[in-house]
Design an enzyme around this catalytic site. Structure first.
Site, PDB file in Angstrom:
ATOM      1  CB  CYS A  84      36.543  41.022  38.965  1.00  0.00           C
ATOM      2  SG  CYS A  84      37.365  40.533  40.135  1.00  0.00           S
ATOM      3  CB  ILE A  85      33.554  36.601  41.260  1.00  0.00           C
ATOM      4  CG1 ILE A  85      32.565  36.333  42.321  1.00  0.00           C
ATOM      5  CG2 ILE A  85      34.398  36.799  42.307  1.00  0.00           C
ATOM      6  CD1 ILE A  85      32.265  34.900  42.225  1.00  0.00           C
TER       7      ILE A  85
END
Lengths: 138, 116
Positions: A84-85
């Site tokens: 997840c960024i």
């Protein structure tokens, strides 16, 4: 609600390796599921789980290398995996593109993990028969 | 199969990031038109308090995100009845909070229950 005979699973890992048992437990589940003919649609690293994607983890030689074992599993079974960024940027996990964007000196996200948003989680969890969450504290 | 998501926040608002990241997940799912509700239990009920002032510990208030929940389409904010009876007057009056007698029975109404 029983899972179908050949079920599709999405796995979300939110506990970090060497801080929690989450990555190990998830990997053991994933191996068992695949061995019984089920499919892992996607692995999504979220929160502290993003540390599993680091190329820089160096456990002592007499301890299991969980990041390496996960990378091997993902490649062997062609399982897509997302880091997840938003979680990754906060915790210093950057791919080449983000390292350039933020003018940082290095990138450290291991293949086959890709850095992307929560849309990957939502797509996976929408399509899977079951989504399992592995965290470090429950 | 139609999915219905319940996100449970059971930790205090500023001790770690899990509540904030749970809320991000819930808001994302709601933004993609999924049916989403939030439940607060244990120390997590303090998310609902009015007049949070975390500036002293250099954090952003969670209240603002929570106030946006209904705008994102989050259907309900649940809290155990016992906590509601004990702390209800301290909760943010701008939030529509639904007390529930049994969190277990509540969870059974959802296909996906997420607790990070």
């Amino acid at each position: 609600m029983p899972a179908p005979e050949a079920a599709r699973f999405a796995l979300v890992i939110t506990g970090a390796p060497y801080t929690s048992q989450a990555p190990q437990t998830a990997l053991q589940f994933a191996r068992a599921a695949v061995a019984q003919g089920h499919t892992i649609d996607r692995v999504f690293l979220y929160g502290d789980g993003v540390h599993l994607a680091s190329t820089l983890t160096c456990p002592p030689s007499d301890e299991a290398d969980w990041p390496a074992q996960w990378q091997s599993f993902l490649k062997t079974h062609a399982v897509p995996a997302t880091c997840c960024i938003a979680s990754a940027l906060r915790r210093g996990l950057l791919d080449e593109g983000e390292a350039r964007r933020y003018e940082k000196p290095a990138a450290n996200v291991a293949a086959p993990f890709v850095v992307a948003g929560l849309g990957d989680w939502l797509e996976a969890t929408s399509q899977a028969d079951r989504t399992l969450y592995f965290n470090g504290s429950h | 199969m139609e999915r219905r998501y319940l996100f449970i926040i059971d930790r205090a608002p500023y001790g770690d990031w899990s509540g904030r990241e749970t809320l991000d997940m819930a808001l994302s799912a709601a933004a993609f038109d999924q049916p989403v509700s939030l439940a607060f239990s244990g120390q997590g009920v303090h998310w609902l308090r009015a007049e949070q002032a975390p500036q002293g510990i250099e954090q952003k208030t969670g209240s603002r995100n929570l106030a946006a929940a209904s705008l994102f389409g989050i259907e309900a904010l649940y809290v155990p009845k016992a906590a509601f009876d004990r702390l209800g007057t301290a909760f943010d009056s701008g939030l529509e909070i639904t007390p529930v007698a049994s969190m277990t029975e509540l969870a059974h109404q959802f296909s996906d229950v997420v607790r990070l």
